[in-house]
Design a protein around this motif. Sequence first.
Motif, PDB file in Angstrom:
ATOM      1  N   LEU A 214       0.812  -1.220   0.000  1.00 25.57           N
ATOM      2  CA  LEU A 214       0.000   0.000   0.000  1.00 25.57           C
ATOM      3  C   LEU A 214       0.851   1.279   0.000  1.00 25.57           C
ATOM      4  O   LEU A 214       0.584   2.190  -0.788  1.00 25.57           O
ATOM      5  CB  LEU A 214      -0.974  -0.018   1.172  1.00 25.57           C
ATOM      6  N   GLY A 281      -7.206   1.389  -0.649  1.00 29.73           N
ATOM      7  CA  GLY A 281      -6.695   0.503   0.387  1.00 29.73           C
ATOM      8  C   GLY A 281      -7.580   0.369   1.603  1.00 29.73           C
ATOM      9  O   GLY A 281      -7.304  -0.454   2.481  1.00 29.73           O
ATOM     10  N   ARG A 288      -3.746  -4.516   7.329  1.00 36.12           N
ATOM     11  CA  ARG A 288      -2.883  -3.357   7.503  1.00 36.12           C
ATOM     12  C   ARG A 288      -2.411  -3.154   8.933  1.00 36.12           C
ATOM     13  O   ARG A 288      -1.869  -2.117   9.275  1.00 36.12           O
ATOM     14  CB  ARG A 288      -3.622  -2.090   7.059  1.00 36.12           C
TER      15      ARG A 288
END
Length: 293
Positions: A214, A281, A288
Amino acid sequence: MRSSARRAARSAGWAAAAVVLLVVLWEVVKAVVPDTGWHVGEASVLPRTDDVAMPHVWDVVTRLGQPETSAAGAPTVLGAMLQAGWFTLRVAAAGWVLGVVGGGLAAVLMARWRVAESALLPWVVLSQTVPLVALAPLVVGWGGRIEIGAFAWQKWMSVALIASYLAFFPVAVGMLKGLQSPTTAQVELFRAQAASWGRTLVSLRLPASVPYLLPALRLAAATAVVGAIVAEVSTGTRGGVGRLVIAYAQAASGDPAKPWAAILAAAVLGLVAAGLVTLLGLGLGRYRHAEVS
């Protein structure tokens, strides 16, 4: 999902604070530094800060709402910037997609075979040492010879290809690091279950690469915009922010706020591109938790 949204809002807040700080520093430097700048002997330590070289921020903002030229029916500077920015953003997006696909395939190839990593990675790094100004005429020349039936290579395609050149590097390096991030124990667990390399890639390595990928995608989006703008200048492509910067720079002496407006458009365009990738994202929030920035 909520934590991802909060993280995005927090990042946007910090970005806004950084813009405010930059504006304050700009005006402080303009107020403190003499118009002729600071010099130590013959060396210039700080540049000139007069209204021609460094206009006030509010003068630049005011100029956005004024007509671009004195011609009747001319659009405002902001209108011209929006139109040029939309053109450049679309071309940069095409280059970003090409760079992401190429960088992702190169990363998977290098992660699959160690010999491929040893052979390709030095060339991937070396590719970034080639200046765009030297590369652009070659790409235009090669593209101009491509004709397949009714298809003819367009100049904007050269700009997109050059933009992909800059987007390729961060994706290839970032995704490779992510694909190699699973621990030995995790990889051995998949091997113990007789999982193929493809299954390991989909179920383990790709999810593990998200925290690394990302930030690479955001950087690739910003660099794709930079590449598109530089390529527009180098190739003479009209309609984008690159040509706007050149055209406005020619009026710098009599209209100093105008070129800074074009520079502002280029900076905002890079932020918009990175922001759009951040939105993409948000749906990957569960991967994440260990994102590297």
